[in-house]
Motif scaffolding. Structure first.
Motif, mmCIF file in Angstrom:
data_model
loop_
_atom_site.group_PDB
_atom_site.id
_atom_site.type_symbol
_atom_site.label_atom_id
_atom_site.label_comp_id
_atom_site.label_asym_id
_atom_site.label_seq_id
_atom_site.Cartn_x
_atom_site.Cartn_y
_atom_site.Cartn_z
ATOM 1 N N ASN A 111 15.065 -40.299 -18.276
ATOM 2 C CA ASN A 111 14.558 -39.265 -19.172
ATOM 3 C C ASN A 111 15.407 -38.002 -19.157
ATOM 4 O O ASN A 111 15.090 -37.018 -19.816
ATOM 5 C CB ASN A 111 13.108 -38.916 -18.821
ATOM 6 N N ARG A 112 16.490 -38.015 -18.372
ATOM 7 C CA ARG A 112 17.442 -36.905 -18.251
ATOM 8 C C ARG A 112 16.829 -35.655 -17.611
ATOM 9 O O ARG A 112 17.385 -34.562 -17.714
ATOM 10 C CB ARG A 112 18.057 -36.547 -19.614
ATOM 11 N N PHE A 113 15.702 -35.818 -16.948
ATOM 12 C CA PHE A 113 15.057 -34.667 -16.314
ATOM 13 C C PHE A 113 15.700 -34.314 -14.978
ATOM 14 O O PHE A 113 15.617 -33.178 -14.534
ATOM 15 C CB PHE A 113 13.567 -34.937 -16.098
ATOM 16 N N GLU A 114 16.312 -35.299 -14.316
ATOM 17 C CA GLU A 114 16.872 -35.053 -12.991
ATOM 18 C C GLU A 114 18.277 -35.623 -12.892
ATOM 19 O O GLU A 114 18.469 -36.835 -12.885
ATOM 20 C CB GLU A 114 15.982 -35.672 -11.905
ATOM 21 N N LYS A 115 19.260 -34.736 -12.810
ATOM 22 C CA LYS A 115 20.656 -35.134 -12.664
ATOM 23 C C LYS A 115 20.998 -35.177 -11.188
ATOM 24 O O LYS A 115 20.767 -34.212 -10.457
ATOM 25 C CB LYS A 115 21.569 -34.135 -13.388
ATOM 26 N N TYR A 116 21.562 -36.304 -10.734
ATOM 27 C CA TYR A 116 21.873 -36.473 -9.322
ATOM 28 C C TYR A 116 23.272 -35.939 -9.002
ATOM 29 O O TYR A 116 24.153 -35.891 -9.853
ATOM 30 C CB TYR A 116 21.797 -37.943 -8.922
ATOM 31 N N ILE A 117 23.449 -35.565 -7.759
ATOM 32 C CA ILE A 117 24.760 -35.157 -7.264
ATOM 33 C C ILE A 117 25.622 -36.410 -7.112
ATOM 34 O O ILE A 117 25.187 -37.410 -6.547
ATOM 35 C CB ILE A 117 24.640 -34.449 -5.910
ATOM 36 N N VAL A 118 26.835 -36.350 -7.641
ATOM 37 C CA VAL A 118 27.769 -37.476 -7.523
ATOM 38 C C VAL A 118 28.896 -37.056 -6.595
ATOM 39 O O VAL A 118 29.528 -36.024 -6.807
ATOM 40 C CB VAL A 118 28.334 -37.896 -8.894
ATOM 41 N N ALA A 119 29.125 -37.855 -5.573
ATOM 42 C CA ALA A 119 30.152 -37.527 -4.578
ATOM 43 C C ALA A 119 31.174 -38.654 -4.498
ATOM 44 O O ALA A 119 30.851 -39.828 -4.668
ATOM 45 C CB ALA A 119 29.514 -37.310 -3.207
ATOM 46 N N THR A 120 32.410 -38.265 -4.232
ATOM 47 C CA THR A 120 33.467 -39.238 -3.995
ATOM 48 C C THR A 120 34.276 -38.768 -2.789
ATOM 49 O O THR A 120 34.415 -37.569 -2.541
ATOM 50 C CB THR A 120 34.407 -39.351 -5.207
ATOM 51 N N GLY A 121 34.812 -39.706 -2.040
ATOM 52 C CA GLY A 121 35.698 -39.391 -0.921
ATOM 53 C C GLY A 121 35.102 -38.403 0.062
ATOM 54 O O GLY A 121 33.956 -38.539 0.502
ATOM 55 N N ASN A 122 35.871 -37.375 0.409
ATOM 56 C CA ASN A 122 35.425 -36.403 1.397
ATOM 57 C C ASN A 122 34.230 -35.583 0.931
ATOM 58 O O ASN A 122 33.474 -35.059 1.744
ATOM 59 C CB ASN A 122 36.577 -35.452 1.754
ATOM 60 N N ARG A 123 34.055 -35.455 -0.372
ATOM 61 C CA ARG A 123 32.902 -34.713 -0.885
ATOM 62 C C ARG A 123 31.596 -35.352 -0.436
ATOM 63 O O ARG A 123 30.586 -34.681 -0.242
ATOM 64 C CB ARG A 123 32.948 -34.665 -2.414
ATOM 65 N N TYR A 124 31.616 -36.674 -0.286
ATOM 66 C CA TYR A 124 30.404 -37.370 0.149
ATOM 67 C C TYR A 124 29.966 -36.884 1.529
ATOM 68 O O TYR A 124 28.803 -36.537 1.740
ATOM 69 C CB TYR A 124 30.636 -38.876 0.169
ATOM 70 N N MET A 125 30.881 -36.827 2.466
ATOM 71 C CA MET A 125 30.532 -36.421 3.824
ATOM 72 C C MET A 125 30.045 -34.975 3.853
ATOM 73 O O MET A 125 29.087 -34.634 4.546
ATOM 74 C CB MET A 125 31.726 -36.596 4.761
ATOM 75 N N PHE A 126 30.676 -34.106 3.075
ATOM 76 C CA PHE A 126 30.268 -32.704 3.042
ATOM 77 C C PHE A 126 28.868 -32.551 2.462
ATOM 78 O O PHE A 126 28.002 -31.882 3.025
ATOM 79 C CB PHE A 126 31.264 -31.888 2.213
ATOM 80 N N GLN A 127 28.645 -33.211 1.326
ATOM 81 C CA GLN A 127 27.363 -33.034 0.653
ATOM 82 C C GLN A 127 26.228 -33.757 1.369
ATOM 83 O O GLN A 127 25.088 -33.307 1.353
ATOM 84 C CB GLN A 127 27.480 -33.499 -0.801
ATOM 85 N N LYS A 128 26.561 -34.846 2.008
ATOM 86 C CA LYS A 128 25.532 -35.617 2.704
ATOM 87 C C LYS A 128 24.908 -34.814 3.838
ATOM 88 O O LYS A 128 23.703 -34.883 4.073
ATOM 89 C CB LYS A 128 26.136 -36.909 3.249
#
Length: 222
Positions: A111-128
């Protein structure tokens, strides 16, 4: 409505026959031309986006319903102190990755109400492990694998809007091809000239099947 991949191939084939008229007998496979259109479109898109002459939204495609499955086993890069954490997974077509450009416009609820964070590579570890992001749904894309962490609502379907390496993994040759009209014109002009030059340079007056491109015969009459 935008032209289809099939339409673009027909335009190119028509141009080639018109440009080579009277010189000799030639043959072009529509299937081969469509393949070239698809490959050439990706190269032109990369050039135009790199030069900031176009917006990436013009090339986006959507997966309206991406089905997620819960995984019992965790990939090594997902190992966390929370062994009860549920991981959801889906296969997606290859994204069109380019330096400095994120191919993803939206991944989230249908429904486009909730956009998820998309991570790749090192960004994944930081955001996680960051204080702000660690409790939010987090998407990791590796190749054709999409994983989602912190899916506390148990969402089973996602909407994905992104640039994909091969548009034909999502559409058929008879669907509108996902490029702006002026980019389609660039593709037609480039490939028409390319095929005509090929025939003229290879053999000004081809007489035998060996002199013709090794592509199956096709009747050009409509």
């Amino acid at each position: 409505m935008k032209p289809t991949l099939s339409d673009y191939a027909d335009l190119i084939i028509g141009n080639v026959y018109a440009g080579y008229k009277g010189v000799g007998n030639i043959s072009l496979s529509k299937e081969a031309v469509m393949t070239e259109v698809n490959l050439t479109s990706r190269r032109i898109i990369a050039e135009l986006l790199s030069a900031q002459r176009l917006e990436k939204e013009e090339f986006m495609q959507e997966i309206h319903t991406l089905e997620l499955e819960q995984r019992d086993d965790s990939p090594e890069f997902f190992m966390t102190p929370n062994r009860n954490e549920k991981i959801y997974h889906a296969q997606i077509p290859s994204l069109l990755w380019m330096p400095g450009l994120d191919p993803v416009s939206y991944i989230g609820t249908k429904n486009r109400f909730e956009k998820y964070i998309v991570a790749t590579g090192n960004r994944y570890m930081f955001q996680k492990y960051s204080k702000f992001h660690s409790r939010l749904p987090l998407v990791l894309i590796q190749g054709n694998d999409l994983y989602i962490l912190n899916n506390k609502k148990g969402v089973k379907q996602l909407l994905v809007r992104a640039m994909f390496e091969n548009p034909l993994e999502l559409i058929s040759a008879e669907d509108p091809y996902p490029v702006p009209l002026h980019v389609g014109d660039m593709i037609v002009t480039k490939l028409s000239d390319q095929f005509i030059r090929h025939f003229r340079m290879k053999n000004p007056q081809p007489n035998t099947q060996n002199d013709i491109m090794s592509i199956p015969q096709q009747n050009n009459e409509q």
